[in-house]
Each structure stands twice: as structure tokens, then as C-alpha cells.
Design an enzyme around this catalytic site. Structure first.
Site, short mmCIF file in Angstrom:
data_model
loop_
_atom_site.label_atom_id
_atom_site.label_comp_id
_atom_site.label_asym_id
_atom_site.label_seq_id
_atom_site.Cartn_x
_atom_site.Cartn_y
_atom_site.Cartn_z
CD GLU A 61 -10.55 3.64 0.60
OE1 GLU A 61 -9.65 2.72 0.10
OE2 GLU A 61 -10.36 4.87 0.24
CB SER A 116 0.17 -8.11 -1.53
OG SER A 116 -0.66 -9.00 -0.61
CE LYS A 146 -4.38 -1.86 0.20
NZ LYS A 146 -5.11 -1.45 -0.66
#
Length: 405
Positions: A112, A379, A90
Site C-alpha cells: 500500500e 525523510s 522507504k
């Protein structure tokens, strides 16, 4: 040559801009700013400097040798995004958008989050750049991601639990959109995935594509060639598009996205929009959704908060339709089993989201010859999921002790 989206933000019939008139100016402004800086040498240099010195890129590729030997089929490799600062992919995208927020003079950032990793990454970069940070998170996810809540607060963010709807990622995104409409003049909305109205799907993809760009150099260095399969979990789909996008023009590399089958696709308790959904409009874009015959969103379920979303990025919808990527789904139980195997065989604790992709990689590897290679985008790491795993495996976390046995 693959060249999407078009100027209006469409990936074939998907994507686009479906928002209220009050947000059109903000989206046009963002589109123009991104077009201005996307290839600006100073912006690009600053982005890559932050990735190198703050995030710790490039992230390595790791050969899961012991696991591959036990399976007896294809060789499995992990792209180690879990080793990034903040523990997931991210942060790549968040840095890019925060740099745009600075150039636009927007001192207030909202976001969010579902699994909490995007919230942590946003709070981290806001602390790094001195920006106000507000994070919206469904109250169900607040309960199952308590560790990430504390991390966000430590970093100075305000966390707003959302009590509406299913109280998960979809509802957090709804509340963030409402905030943006109200405070559009001084607020930058950092969307964490490749969904939402144009230009977000393409912009987030571009920032995340550093993952696949690195792999294209790293895999030949390790194996002498590109992988036969590139695989990633898919919720909204940013980690998958990050590794898929640079490989789209490599026709010999098969792209596989793995969604959350939850309790099973036939039970109705899942989050597999591409495997079991239909096209519709949600959160500003047209894509595959989990909805009823009247177009009403059906509540989703996944053990992993980051995959618990009723839609998917529009580019994934297009890749599915043109058959450039294939999509499958893995149940909670199979993801949990892969989580435990990865811990015990390779010494890596993966996120539950990633565990879905790892589970399918192992299933596929069994039926392939040993000279085939599967590259999985690992990830994120699983620190955030300890309590969820303990709850579902009925194994309580042992209390901390400093006694030496």
C-alpha cells in the site's frame, strides 16, 4: 533497558495481532522466518550490501548553517534520507522485506502507499529482484502523486486505485489486506510503516533503524556529541522509529515526533492520532486512532499524503505513554512555509511530510541557546509534491522551455 515488543508483539497495551483467522498462518510464518534470518550473517550481509551499493548508504548528515544563523538559536542538522535511491527512507525497509520474500519463495509482492514513496521503493526492489508487484493507492492520492504513479509503472508495477472510504492511505491498506487474504500462499505483503499486526511494527523498525545507528556515529564526528533533540514527522511512523529507536537508551536525547495538524487540531480536519486520538484497533494492531465515540474511524486531512492516516505505529503509542518521546503537530500552512524556506535558504527541496518536522524544529530552535543541537530526519525529497505545492500556493508550474534568456 528498553526491550519491546514482547513475544506476542505488544508494546505495553499496544500492538498485538487483530486479524482474521485466514491471516494467522501467514503472520506466524513471517514471524518465524524473520526470527530465523534477523541475525543470520548471510542475510545481514546481503541487506547491508544492498544498502551500500544499491541505496547509497550511509546517508550524510548536513548542517543547515544558514538557516540556523537566521533563526539565531539552536543548530539544526538534517539526516539526509532524501539522498537515498528512490528519494526517501522507504527503500531501507523494502529491501529487508523483499529479501525475506525471496527466501520464502513468494514471487508476488503487494504493498500500500500514500505519498507514493513506499510504492516506488517496492516497485524498485521488485524490479531489482524479478518479483511481480501490485501497489494499492487511494484514488485521492493517485491524483496528488501523479509523478510517483508514473515511476511505479515505469518500474513494472501494477497500480490499483482504491475508490472506497476516504480514498487515501487507510483505504489502500484495507484493499491490500483483502488481497493478501485471497492470495496468501504465493504473496508477500510489504507493509511500509511501523503499524499493522505483529511482527510488522518491530520488523519495519529494525530495518529502518539503520538511520539512527548511522547518526549515533555521525553526530559525534560532526559536533563532538549526540544531539539534544532528535525529531521526525509521524504518520504511520517508520522514519521516526528508524531514527528514534537507536536513541531510546540515550536518556539525554529528547525524541520529538511531529504529526499533521492539517487545518488545525480544533477543526477536526487533521491527522494527529497521538495528539488528538484515543486507543483502539485498526489494521491488525491496537494503537492511538482518530475515531468517534463509537470507535468508527473519522476521515483525516493533511496536505501531505504520507501523513494522511488515522492511526500510528503502536510503538509510538507506547513511547508517548511512558513519556520517552513527545508528540506535537504542525498545520498545513506552517509546513508549506517551512517547505519554501528550506528550498530558498538551504537549497534542499524536502517532502511535505518532512516539512512538518522541519517547521517544528525551526519553532523550537528559536527558544534554545546556540550551543543546542536539533537533528531532523529529512525523510524524503519533495519532487513528488511539486503540483500540490503549486496548487496550494496559487503559483502555477512554468512550462518547460529550452530558450536561454
Amino acid at each position: 533497558m528498553y526491550d519491546f515488543p514482547d513475544q506476542r508483539g505488544h508494546f505495553g497495551p499496544y500492538g498485538g495481532v487483530f486479524v482474521s483467522e485466514t491471516l494467522m498462518f501467514a503472520l506466524e510464518e513471517l514471524k518465524d522466518i524473520y526470527a530465523k534470518y534477523q541475525h543470520d550473517p548471510q542475510f545481514v550481509a546481503e541487506f547491508h550490501s544492498e544498502l551500500k551499493h544499491f541505496v547509497g548508504r550511509p546517508s550524510p548528515i548536513y548542517h543547515a548553517r544558514r538557516w540556523s544563523e537566521q533563526i539565531g538559536g539552536a543548530q539544526i542538522y538534517f539526516k539526509r534520507e532524501d539522498l537515498n535511491h528512490t528519494g526517501a527512507h522507504k527503500i531501507n525497509n523494502v529491501i529487508g522485506q523483499a529479501l525475506l520474500a525471496k527466501r520464502m519463495g513468494k514471487p508476488r509482492v503487494i504493498a500500500e502507499t500514500g505519498a507514493g514513496q513506499h510504492g516506488v521503493a517496492t516497485a524498485t526492489i521488485c524490479a531489482r529482484f524479478g518479483l511481480e508487484c501490485i501497489i494499492y493507492m487511494g484514488s485521492v492520492d493517485v491524483e496528488r502523486q501523479a509523478q510517483n504513479i508514473y515511476r511505479m509503472k515505469l518500474l513494472g508495477a501494477t497500480v490499483v486505485p482504491v475508490e472506497s472510504g476516504s480514498k487515501t492511505l487507510k483505504d489502500a491498506l484495507n484493499e491490500a489486506m483483502r488481497d493478501w487474504v485471497t492470495n496468501v500462499e504465493n504473496t508477500f505483503y510489504i507493509i511500509g510503516t511501523v503499524a499493522g499486526p505483529h511482527p510488522y511494527p518491530a520488523m519495519v523498525r529494525d530495518f529502518q533503524s539503520v538511520i539512527g545507528i548511522e547518526c549515533i556515529t555521525q553526530m559525534p564526528e560532526m559536533t563532538g556529541r549526540q544531539p539534544d533533540y532528535v525529531m521526525a514527522c509521524v504518520g504511520g511512523g517508520s522514519n521516526a522509529m528508524g531514527i528514534f529507536y537507536p536513541y531510546i537508551n540515550y536518556p539525554d536525547v529528547q525524541l520529538i515526533g511531529v504529526e499533521a495538524a492539517g487545518d488545525g487540531l480544533t477543526t477536526g480536519r487533521h491527522a494527529a492520532a497521538l495528539c488528538a486520538g484515543t486507543p483502539g484497533v485498526l489494521h491488525g494492531n491496537r494503537t492511538y486512532l482518530i475515531q468517534d465515540a463509537n470507535g468508527q474511524i473519522i476521515e483525516t486531512h493533511s496536505i501531505s499524503a504520507g501523513l494522511d492516516y488515522p492511526g500510528v505505529g503502536p510503538e509510538h503509542a507506547w513511547l508517548k505513554d511512558i513519556k520517552r518521546a513527545t508528540y506535537t503537530a504542525v498545520t498545513d500552512d506552517d509546513a508549506l512555509a517551512a517547505f519554501h524556506d528550506c528550498c530558498r535558504i538551504e537549497g534542499i527541496i524536502p517532502a511535505l511530510e518532512t516539512s512538518h518536522a522541519i517547521a517544528y524544529a525551526c519553532q523550537l530552535a528559536k527558544d534554545l541557546p546556540k550551543d543546542k543541537t536539533i537533528l531532523v530526519n529529512l525523510s524524503g525529497r519533495g519532487d513528488k509534491d511539486m503540483h500540490t505545492v503549486a496548487q496550494h500556493t496559487k503559483v502555477p508550474l512554468a512550462p518547460f522551455t529550452n530558450k536561454v534568456s
